[in-house]
Structure formats: structure tokens, C-alpha cells
Design a protein around this motif. Structure first.
Motif, mmCIF file in Angstrom:
data_model
loop_
_atom_site.group_PDB
_atom_site.id
_atom_site.type_symbol
_atom_site.label_atom_id
_atom_site.label_comp_id
_atom_site.label_asym_id
_atom_site.label_seq_id
_atom_site.Cartn_x
_atom_site.Cartn_y
_atom_site.Cartn_z
ATOM 1 N N CYS A 7 -19.820 2.618 19.008
ATOM 2 C CA CYS A 7 -18.468 2.553 19.533
ATOM 3 C C CYS A 7 -17.914 1.142 19.301
ATOM 4 O O CYS A 7 -18.620 0.257 18.813
ATOM 5 N N TYR A 8 -16.684 0.915 19.694
ATOM 6 C CA TYR A 8 -16.035 -0.376 19.484
ATOM 7 C C TYR A 8 -16.764 -1.527 20.170
ATOM 8 O O TYR A 8 -16.950 -2.601 19.590
ATOM 9 N N CYS A 9 -17.236 -1.300 21.403
ATOM 10 C CA CYS A 9 -17.898 -2.383 22.147
ATOM 11 C C CYS A 9 -19.407 -2.460 21.875
ATOM 12 O O CYS A 9 -20.084 -3.327 22.401
ATOM 13 N N LYS A 10 -19.914 -1.528 21.078
ATOM 14 C CA LYS A 10 -21.332 -1.482 20.666
ATOM 15 C C LYS A 10 -22.296 -1.042 21.774
ATOM 16 O O LYS A 10 -23.498 -1.099 21.598
ATOM 17 N N ALA A 11 -21.780 -0.610 22.921
ATOM 18 C CA ALA A 11 -22.658 -0.161 24.011
ATOM 19 C C ALA A 11 -23.278 1.203 23.710
ATOM 20 O O ALA A 11 -24.367 1.512 24.177
ATOM 21 N N LEU A 12 -22.586 2.010 22.923
ATOM 22 C CA LEU A 12 -23.051 3.351 22.579
ATOM 23 C C LEU A 12 -23.329 3.376 21.076
ATOM 24 O O LEU A 12 -22.418 3.440 20.255
ATOM 25 N N ALA A 13 -24.602 3.262 20.709
ATOM 26 C CA ALA A 13 -25.000 3.187 19.305
ATOM 27 C C ALA A 13 -25.811 4.421 18.918
ATOM 28 O O ALA A 13 -26.471 5.030 19.758
ATOM 29 N N TYR A 14 -25.757 4.756 17.643
ATOM 30 C CA TYR A 14 -26.451 5.953 17.171
ATOM 31 C C TYR A 14 -26.991 5.758 15.771
ATOM 32 O O TYR A 14 -26.634 4.805 15.081
ATOM 33 N N GLU A 15 -27.837 6.703 15.371
ATOM 34 C CA GLU A 15 -28.359 6.761 14.009
ATOM 35 C C GLU A 15 -28.271 8.182 13.487
ATOM 36 O O GLU A 15 -28.452 9.142 14.256
ATOM 37 N N ILE A 16 -27.993 8.295 12.218
ATOM 38 C CA ILE A 16 -28.042 9.570 11.501
ATOM 39 C C ILE A 16 -29.146 9.407 10.474
ATOM 40 O O ILE A 16 -29.049 8.568 9.584
ATOM 41 N N ASP A 17 -30.213 10.172 10.610
ATOM 42 C CA ASP A 17 -31.348 10.096 9.686
ATOM 43 C C ASP A 17 -31.352 11.378 8.865
ATOM 44 O O ASP A 17 -31.873 12.409 9.291
ATOM 45 N N THR A 105 -16.641 5.408 13.177
ATOM 46 C CA THR A 105 -17.620 4.716 14.021
ATOM 47 C C THR A 105 -18.880 4.330 13.247
ATOM 48 O O THR A 105 -19.719 3.602 13.774
ATOM 49 N N LEU A 106 -19.023 4.826 12.014
ATOM 50 C CA LEU A 106 -20.161 4.430 11.182
ATOM 51 C C LEU A 106 -20.043 2.950 10.821
ATOM 52 O O LEU A 106 -18.931 2.451 10.582
ATOM 53 N N ASP A 107 -21.154 2.251 10.754
ATOM 54 C CA ASP A 107 -21.134 0.852 10.327
ATOM 55 C C ASP A 107 -20.528 0.719 8.929
ATOM 56 O O ASP A 107 -19.842 -0.255 8.634
ATOM 57 N N ASP A 108 -20.778 1.712 8.079
ATOM 58 C CA ASP A 108 -20.198 1.732 6.728
ATOM 59 C C ASP A 108 -19.616 3.117 6.461
ATOM 60 O O ASP A 108 -20.273 3.969 5.867
ATOM 61 N N PRO A 109 -18.379 3.364 6.893
ATOM 62 C CA PRO A 109 -17.782 4.689 6.695
ATOM 63 C C PRO A 109 -17.641 5.078 5.226
ATOM 64 O O PRO A 109 -17.582 6.256 4.900
ATOM 65 N N ARG A 110 -17.621 4.102 4.335
ATOM 66 C CA ARG A 110 -17.504 4.401 2.903
ATOM 67 C C ARG A 110 -18.771 5.046 2.340
ATOM 68 O O ARG A 110 -18.740 5.629 1.255
ATOM 69 N N ALA A 111 -19.867 4.959 3.075
ATOM 70 C CA ALA A 111 -21.136 5.518 2.590
ATOM 71 C C ALA A 111 -21.107 7.037 2.505
ATOM 72 O O ALA A 111 -21.878 7.627 1.746
ATOM 73 N N LEU A 112 -20.231 7.672 3.284
ATOM 74 C CA LEU A 112 -20.121 9.130 3.271
ATOM 75 C C LEU A 112 -18.659 9.500 3.000
ATOM 76 O O LEU A 112 -17.893 9.804 3.913
ATOM 77 N N PRO A 113 -18.246 9.454 1.733
ATOM 78 C CA PRO A 113 -16.841 9.675 1.384
ATOM 79 C C PRO A 113 -16.386 11.111 1.659
ATOM 80 O O PRO A 113 -17.211 12.028 1.723
#
Length: 141
Positions: A7-17, A105-113
Motif C-alpha cells: 500500500c502507499y504507507c507500506k504497512a500492508l505488503a504482499y508477494e505474488i509468487d 500497488t506492485l513495486d514494478d507495475p510495468r513487470a506485468l503489462p
């Protein structure tokens, strides 16, 4: 491959594996619900299998909002209770199988066009068609 986001404040973080980016489908949606949730001209989500998504151990717990999506189906949205950023959503029909992650919300949204657009009939008149992806006026077309 592991894709990280928060999220914007980084309190809610996730991973997609996910084994391959081909198993993810990023798209734009111009339906009323996808515009209303984030209060934007379109929704931008990445559809992934539910089993590849997880919140990190350090993450806070998401707040869940559930409401009728207008067609009698229950829509679930998970967001950060601190900053209000939406993280993901899913309808009752997809609950056991998929999550729709807010791509921004992805750190790199360009990774999944993006691969497509839905409900193009409702696309804002000032917004051009995105070239090189599929376009559907309805979901089942």
C-alpha cells in the motif's frame, strides 16, 4: 518469479509468487464498479491464482469491505486501514480461485503489462483505445 507490492504507507505488503508472468492477466476495466472503487476513470488489476498471493509476515492485516456489486454478487475489497490504499478485490464467484490485485500497488507495475480491456463500451470518451491488447465491450463476448 516473485513480484512484491504494498500500500502507499507500506504497512500492508504482499508477494505474488508465480511460475510465469503468463499466469497473470493484467487488464483495464471500464465497468461502474471498477471506476467507483478507486474513484478513477478505469480499474487496473492483475488477475492471479489465489494460491500465489500472500501478505508478508511483517504486514498488518487488511481491512475487508464487502458489498453487492450491483448484480446481486458479493464483491470483496481488501485495503490498508492506515492509508486507505486498495490492494485487491474478488467476487463471490472467483473467491476460491482468483484475486484481482490493484496493479499500481506492485513495486514494478510495468513487470506485468496489460493484456486487455473490459467493458470498453463504458470507456471515457477522451480515453483512447490501448493498442496491442484485446478489447471487449462486455466480459462474455
Amino acid at each position: 518469479m516473485v513480484y512484491k507490492g504494498a500500500c502507499y504507507c507500506k504497512a500492508l505488503a504482499y508477494e505474488i509468487d508465480i511460475p510465469s508472468p503468463e499466469e497473470a492477466r493484467t487488464s483495464f476495466c471500464h465497468c461502474k464498479n471498477c471506476k467507483a472503487g478507486p474513484r478513477t476513470a478505469f480499474g487496473w488489476t492483475t488477475k492471479i491464482p489465489v494460491k500465489v498471493f500472500s501478505y508478508t509476515a511483517e504486514s498488518t492485516k487488511p481491512t475487508v469491505h464487502e458489498a453487492d456489486n450491483g448484480s446481486g454478487s458479493l464483491l470483496h475489497r481488501e485495503f490498508c486501514s492506515k492509508c486507505g490504499s486498495g490492494i485487491l478485490e474478488y467476487g463471490a464467484a472467483a473467491a476460491d480461485d482468483f484475486r484481482y490485485v490493484m496493479t499500481g500497488t506492485l513495486d514494478d507495475p510495468r513487470a506485468l503489462p496489460p493484456k486487455g480491456e473490459f467493458f470498453c463500451i463504458n470507456r471515457e470518451k477522451w480515453m483512447p483505445e490501448v493498442p496491442g491488447i484485446f478489447h471487449k465491450n462486455k466480459v462474455q463476448e
